[in-house]
Design a protein around this motif. Structure first.
Motif, PDB file in Angstrom:
ATOM      1  N   LEU A 141     -61.732 -79.892  79.234  1.00  0.00           N
ATOM      2  CA  LEU A 141     -61.430 -79.094  79.686  1.00  0.00           C
ATOM      3  C   LEU A 141     -62.105 -77.766  79.093  1.00  0.00           C
ATOM      4  O   LEU A 141     -63.264 -77.401  80.165  1.00  0.00           O
ATOM      5  N   LEU A 167     -57.398 -76.391  88.626  1.00  0.00           N
ATOM      6  CA  LEU A 167     -56.930 -77.551  87.762  1.00  0.00           C
ATOM      7  C   LEU A 167     -56.735 -78.715  89.445  1.00  0.00           C
ATOM      8  O   LEU A 167     -55.819 -78.732  90.674  1.00  0.00           O
ATOM      9  N   ASP A 171     -53.745 -80.891  90.468  1.00  0.00           N
ATOM     10  CA  ASP A 171     -52.297 -80.220  90.650  1.00  0.00           C
ATOM     11  C   ASP A 171     -52.312 -79.625  91.550  1.00  0.00           C
ATOM     12  O   ASP A 171     -52.780 -78.487  91.866  1.00  0.00           O
ATOM     13  N   TYR A 220     -48.996 -82.381  78.272  1.00  0.00           N
ATOM     14  CA  TYR A 220     -49.369 -80.585  78.578  1.00  0.00           C
ATOM     15  C   TYR A 220     -49.989 -79.995  77.559  1.00  0.00           C
ATOM     16  O   TYR A 220     -49.097 -79.625  76.475  1.00  0.00           O
ATOM     17  N   GLY A 221     -50.636 -78.503  78.370  1.00  0.00           N
ATOM     18  CA  GLY A 221     -50.531 -77.271  77.273  1.00  0.00           C
ATOM     19  C   GLY A 221     -49.209 -76.959  77.564  1.00  0.00           C
ATOM     20  O   GLY A 221     -47.989 -76.862  78.220  1.00  0.00           O
ATOM     21  N   GLU A 233     -51.689 -77.201  72.619  1.00  0.00           N
ATOM     22  CA  GLU A 233     -52.802 -78.285  73.817  1.00  0.00           C
ATOM     23  C   GLU A 233     -52.064 -79.952  73.286  1.00  0.00           C
ATOM     24  O   GLU A 233     -51.522 -79.872  71.909  1.00  0.00           O
ATOM     25  N   LYS A 234     -50.642 -80.484  74.334  1.00  0.00           N
ATOM     26  CA  LYS A 234     -50.368 -81.394  73.576  1.00  0.00           C
ATOM     27  C   LYS A 234     -49.621 -81.999  72.813  1.00  0.00           C
ATOM     28  O   LYS A 234     -50.323 -82.860  71.483  1.00  0.00           O
ATOM     29  N   ILE A 266     -48.078 -75.925  80.851  1.00  0.00           N
ATOM     30  CA  ILE A 266     -48.250 -75.288  81.733  1.00  0.00           C
ATOM     31  C   ILE A 266     -49.462 -75.959  82.693  1.00  0.00           C
ATOM     32  O   ILE A 266     -49.638 -77.304  82.444  1.00  0.00           O
ATOM     33  N   VAL A 267     -49.575 -75.903  84.231  1.00  0.00           N
ATOM     34  CA  VAL A 267     -49.630 -76.729  85.435  1.00  0.00           C
ATOM     35  C   VAL A 267     -50.519 -75.608  85.087  1.00  0.00           C
ATOM     36  O   VAL A 267     -50.672 -74.793  85.435  1.00  0.00           O
ATOM     37  N   GLY A 268     -51.259 -76.371  86.281  1.00  0.00           N
ATOM     38  CA  GLY A 268     -53.121 -76.592  86.299  1.00  0.00           C
ATOM     39  C   GLY A 268     -53.776 -74.529  87.551  1.00  0.00           C
ATOM     40  O   GLY A 268     -54.463 -74.905  88.282  1.00  0.00           O
ATOM     41  N   TYR A 312     -54.488 -71.187  86.491  1.00  0.00           N
ATOM     42  CA  TYR A 312     -54.809 -69.522  85.160  1.00  0.00           C
ATOM     43  C   TYR A 312     -55.740 -68.256  85.796  1.00  0.00           C
ATOM     44  O   TYR A 312     -57.172 -68.659  86.579  1.00  0.00           O
ATOM     45  N   GLN A 325     -60.792 -77.876  73.659  1.00  0.00           N
ATOM     46  CA  GLN A 325     -59.135 -77.947  74.960  1.00  0.00           C
ATOM     47  C   GLN A 325     -59.718 -76.182  75.482  1.00  0.00           C
ATOM     48  O   GLN A 325     -59.932 -75.580  74.272  1.00  0.00           O
ATOM     49  N   THR A 374     -56.633 -74.673  76.689  1.00  0.00           N
ATOM     50  CA  THR A 374     -55.631 -73.922  75.917  1.00  0.00           C
ATOM     51  C   THR A 374     -56.188 -73.476  74.257  1.00  0.00           C
ATOM     52  O   THR A 374     -55.150 -72.543  73.913  1.00  0.00           O
ATOM     53  N   ARG A 392     -44.910 -78.631  92.474  1.00  0.00           N
ATOM     54  CA  ARG A 392     -46.067 -78.539  91.848  1.00  0.00           C
ATOM     55  C   ARG A 392     -46.108 -80.639  92.314  1.00  0.00           C
ATOM     56  O   ARG A 392     -45.125 -81.092  91.909  1.00  0.00           O
TER      57      ARG A 392
HETATM   58  C1  G1P Z   1     -54.656 -80.571  81.201  1.00  0.00           C
HETATM   59  C2  G1P Z   1     -54.538 -79.237  80.476  1.00  0.00           C
HETATM   60  C3  G1P Z   1     -52.799 -79.675  80.141  1.00  0.00           C
HETATM   61  C4  G1P Z   1     -52.133 -78.701  80.993  1.00  0.00           C
HETATM   62  C5  G1P Z   1     -52.361 -80.176  82.368  1.00  0.00           C
HETATM   63  C6  G1P Z   1     -51.808 -79.710  83.647  1.00  0.00           C
HETATM   64  O1  G1P Z   1     -54.696 -81.382  80.831  1.00  0.00           O
HETATM   65  O2  G1P Z   1     -55.269 -79.130  79.559  1.00  0.00           O
HETATM   66  O3  G1P Z   1     -52.899 -77.847  79.257  1.00  0.00           O
HETATM   67  O4  G1P Z   1     -50.896 -78.854  80.998  1.00  0.00           O
HETATM   68  O5  G1P Z   1     -54.061 -80.149  82.963  1.00  0.00           O
HETATM   69  O6  G1P Z   1     -52.580 -80.860  84.652  1.00  0.00           O
HETATM   70  P1  G1P Z   1     -55.017 -83.117  81.310  1.00  0.00           P
HETATM   71  O7  G1P Z   1     -53.648 -83.693  81.927  1.00  0.00           O
HETATM   72  O8  G1P Z   1     -55.798 -82.362  81.895  1.00  0.00           O
HETATM   73  O9  G1P Z   1     -55.126 -83.741  80.249  1.00  0.00           O
END
Ligand code: G1P
Length: 293
Positions: free
Chosen positions: A109, A129, A132, A169-170, A190-191, A202-204, A206, A228, A230, A252
């Motif tokens: 990302l 994102l 979401d 998630y982040g 991150e994760k 974090i939901v997508g 920012y 990343q 994050t 969400r």
């Molecule tokens: C991404 C971000 C993550 C966030 C998430 C939300 O992860 O890296 O920090 O919490 O979106 O949907 P992904 O789901 O693309 O792995």
């Protein structure tokens, strides 16, 4: 400060949706009769954002065709004097500018956001994102823009999640509470595999300072296989950029897997949030969510 630009990363291969994503971009899969990406674009337009940069990869031309009102399909509708059937989408296309940049390799990302470097001249911009979908009276990204504008800070949207899901998630680390829903951060991870600093994920959505680009460049030189976002926000924070997390109001829907996508479709139908003025489709009956979901 006026925030008008939004970056939508849409270059992923959509492997969790294969085989359909061999020819249809994941972002174009329909939730009811609109592609997922249209929900994102509508949320942005409702938040007065009018400049979109979509990060795409080869094979994602359907996205460009969709947000273009000079296609052969538009021509045919004109011939038949039926352009009103597409008026909802045409209004979106008229009210915003769409640009595209290709991400040649899918390196995370953060790498996708780095593709926007030349496009962002302003101090702050949005990232949304398309996995979401957020349904809320005050659009999700608008809730962040309001706070970013007041505080001149980077702002991330968060929601509380059960602790067992933190590794997906982040996760943010809170320095202090500004109000019940707004937090000053001292880190983001991150994760996390274990020992998450909170259960705020974090939901997508920012709003990000353009200092992110130098942070992304710095951490990419440490030779990580995936860059990343994050980690870059965390780097920016350690270098003096204030970062705030906002527990956003609204629901969400994660549409990143076929099962969640189905659940979101059913929920969106149930809520009758779907407002299709393109096809004169009216929802008459809600579908029950099956127990196995
Ligand atoms: C991404 C971000 C993550 C966030 C998430 C939300 O992860 O890296 O920090 O919490 O979106 O949907 P992904 O789901 O693309 O792995």
């Amino acid at each position: 400060m006026k925030i008008r630009k939004v970056v939508i990363p849409a270059a992923g291969l959509g492997t969790r949706f294969l085989p359909i994503t061999k020819v249809i971009p994941k972002e174009m899969l329909p939730l009811l009769n609109k592609p997922a990406i249209q929900y994102i674009v509508e949320e942005a337009i409702d938040s007065k954002l009018d400049n979109f940069l979509v990060v795409i990869s080869k094979g994602k031309e359907a996205i460009e065709n969709y947000f273009n009102s000079s296609t052969y399909f538009d021509y045919l509708l004109k011939e038949k004097q039926q352009t009103h059937l597409l008026s909802g989408l045409s209004n979106i296309i008229k009210s915003a500018k769409f640009s595209y940049v290709e991400q040649k390799q899918q390196l995370g990302l953060g790498h996708a956001i780095l593709m926007a470097k030349e496009y962002i001249k302003e101090d702050y911009f949005c990232v949304m994102l398309p996995d979401d979908i957020i349904v809320s009276d005050n659009p999700g990204i608008n809730q962040l823009i309001e706070i970013a504008t007041k505080t001149k800070s980077t702002v991330v949207a968060v929601q509380e999640i059960p602790l067992e899901f933190v590794s997906s998630y982040g996760i943010v680390s809170i320095k202090s509470k500004i109000s019940d829903n707004i937090f000053q951060l001292n880190g983001l991870v991150e994760k996390p595999k274990k020992l998450a600093p909170s259960n705020l994920a974090i939901v997508g959505r920012y709003v990000i300072s353009n200092k992110i680009f130098s942070s992304l460049e710095k951490i990419s030189s440490t030779n990580l296989s995936e860059l990343q976002l994050t980690d870059a926000i965390s780097h920016m924070l350690q270098n003096g950029e204030p970062v705030i997390a906002v527990k956003i109001d609204g629901e969400r829907y994660d549409v990143g897997t076929p099962q969640n996508w189905l659940r979101a479709t059913i929920e969106l139908d149930k809520k009758q949030k779907f407002n299709d003025n393109n096809l004169n489709y009216k929802i008459t009956k809600s579908i029950e969510v099956p127990d196995y979901l």
